[in-house]
Design a protein around this motif. Structure first.
Motif, PDB file in Angstrom:
ATOM      1  N   PHE A  83      -4.174   9.597   8.117  1.00 34.02           N
ATOM      2  CA  PHE A  83      -5.124   8.500   7.940  1.00 34.02           C
ATOM      3  C   PHE A  83      -4.496   7.348   7.162  1.00 34.02           C
ATOM      4  N   ALA A  84      -3.738   7.672   6.087  1.00 33.67           N
ATOM      5  CA  ALA A  84      -3.125   6.631   5.253  1.00 33.67           C
ATOM      6  C   ALA A  84      -2.124   5.803   6.041  1.00 33.67           C
ATOM      7  N   VAL A  85      -1.333   6.462   6.886  1.00 35.20           N
ATOM      8  CA  VAL A  85      -0.366   5.735   7.708  1.00 35.20           C
ATOM      9  C   VAL A  85      -1.083   4.967   8.813  1.00 35.20           C
ATOM     10  N   GLY A  86      -2.073   5.597   9.435  1.00 34.06           N
ATOM     11  CA  GLY A  86      -2.793   4.970  10.547  1.00 34.06           C
ATOM     12  C   GLY A  86      -3.530   3.708  10.155  1.00 34.06           C
ATOM     13  N   ILE A  87      -4.169   3.713   8.997  1.00 39.62           N
ATOM     14  CA  ILE A  87      -4.926   2.522   8.588  1.00 39.62           C
ATOM     15  C   ILE A  87      -3.966   1.373   8.242  1.00 39.62           C
ATOM     16  N   GLN A  88      -2.755   1.711   7.775  1.00 36.09           N
ATOM     17  CA  GLN A  88      -1.746   0.661   7.578  1.00 36.09           C
ATOM     18  C   GLN A  88      -1.318   0.055   8.912  1.00 36.09           C
ATOM     19  N   LEU A  89      -1.162   0.901   9.920  1.00 33.85           N
ATOM     20  CA  LEU A  89      -0.805   0.387  11.243  1.00 33.85           C
ATOM     21  C   LEU A  89      -1.821  -0.628  11.733  1.00 33.85           C
TER      22      LEU A  89
END
Length: 402
Positions: free
Chosen positions: A283-289
């Motif tokens: 989730f943390a990486v995805g929301i940055q994307l």
């Protein structure tokens, strides 16, 4: 409840909270040297004549220091005690801030960044191991508190530095004001709880340079911080190109930091009940994307929202990556050594990313290519996250004795 019981309860709470206050006091000093520059960059370059690539050294050099010292810590750490190293690190940060109160040329400014970066590197390399030692049963929550404090210091600096500079009439005061929290952190460190250390693995020496998982964690950590380094180095300039003022662009860093702190506290807390941190890392990486895609494709539409998404993802990712690193080894000493290696290699990777971003901006005439580079690194991180299964930690850390 009797008075004695009440007093004992208060002492117990204080004994739990005081070490975290000391950790937070030191962590707050680990980012202002970096984040105070961006909102004042136009004034700094006008006074010193720094070009865009040279200005990136104000971020790159401290990051390189963070990496190099962390790698050397297993050898340098034998020269002096932990107390001496942390004291020296905080003194270096304080001296760099004091120096910045009156410097006005580019060489001195870059040298002050190098001095501050050395101090930050020392403190930052030691703190995660200290967190695991002081809070062995509460590592995710304590790491969240440490990460949130670190990020809060960066965001506060981005907001306060231009305010102080405007009030005093020169940018030097906006950078030099961070002498004060460094001195406070020194006082807190000198009041730390006394410990009786009986560490059974003092004789164990580990060579993480031969371990593939250590390198994977280090590169992951470096890329995770690369987005942050790009944001603090170039987001204010990007916002000013879109018509934002220096003060407002600094407040954007402040907004990012608010959501970083939320992410740094929330992600470890949500993951504290289980050892597998991957769902929250995804989730943390995805929301940055999502945030960086918005920053690249539609900045005028929802700039504040994109920055908030990126901030939340950065905060969660930083705290969880360090927590996952500490999870790999049960011994505080060995886990601290692994974290030092991960930060060492990681921050060298991180240091290169904003420099490349600045070069791409200068080559293309647009920050869109810089954000595209970050999107590529985040995509790689998203794919790698699946490998961080707790069931594989023991096999992954099949360490070779040095």
């Amino acid at each position: 409840m009797s008075e004695d019981h009440t007093t004992a309860a208060h002492q117990s709470v204080l004994s739990m909270l005081w070490p975290m206050l000391i950790i937070a006091g030191m962590a707050i000093n680990l980012r202002p040297t970096l984040t105070a520059i961006g909102p004042l960059l136009d004034d700094i370059t006008a006074t010193t004549g720094l070009g865009l690539q040279a200005a990136s050294l104000l971020t790159v050099l401290p990051m390189l220091c963070m990496g190099i010292f962390a790698l050397l810590l297993p050898w340098l750490g034998r020269l002096f005690s932990e107390s001496v190293w942390i004291t020296a690190g905080l003194v270096a940060i304080a001296l760099a801030s004091f120096w910045r109160l009156w410097l006005n040329d580019s060489g001195a400014l870059i040298a002050s960044a190098l001095l501050a970066g050395t101090g930050i590197a020392i403190v930052q390399a030691i703190l995660p191991g200290l967190v695991k030692r002081w809070y062995p049963q509460r590592v995710p929550l304590a790491m969240g508190g440490y990460s949130a404090s670190l990020m809060a210091g960066g965001g506060i600096a981005a907001v306060i530095s231009p305010l102080v500079a405007n009030h005093q009439g020169h940018w030097q005061s906006g950078l030099g004001i961070w002498l004060i929290p460094a001195l406070i952190a020194l006082l807190l460190w000198w009041t730390r709880p006394r410990e009786n250390l009986h560490i059974s693995d003092n004789s164990v020496k580990i060579n993480f340079f031969t371990n593939r998982r250590a390198w994977l964690l280090a590169c992951y950590f470096g890329l995770a911080n690369g987005g942050y380094a790009c944001m603090i180095a170039w987001l204010p300039s990007y916002a000013q190109e879109l018509g934002w003022s220096a003060q407002d662009s600094g407040e954007l860093i402040g907004i990012m930091t608010i959501f970083q702190v939320i992410g740094a506290l929330a992600a470890p807390a949500l993951s504290a009940g289980r050892l597998d941190r991957r769902p929250w890392l995804f989730f943390a990486v995805g929301i940055q994307l999502v945030g960086f895609c918005g920053l690249m494709l539609a900045p005028e539409l929802m700039l504040t929202s994109w920055v908030a998404m990126i901030g939340y993802g950065l905060g969660g990712c930083f705290a969880l990556t360090l927590t996952v690193t500490l999870d790999h080894l049960s011994s505080p000493k060995l886990a601290g050594a692994l974290t030092a290696f991960v930060q060492g290699v990681g921050f060298i990777v991180t240091a290169v990313i904003p420099y490349i971003a600045g070069a791409l901006r200068q080559w293309s005439g647009s920050f869109q290519t810089s954000w595209l580079m970050v999107i590529v690194t985040l995509t790689f991180m998203f794919l790698v996250t699946v490998t961080f299964s707790p069931s594989r930690y023991a096999k992954a850390m099949n360490l070779t004795a040095a």
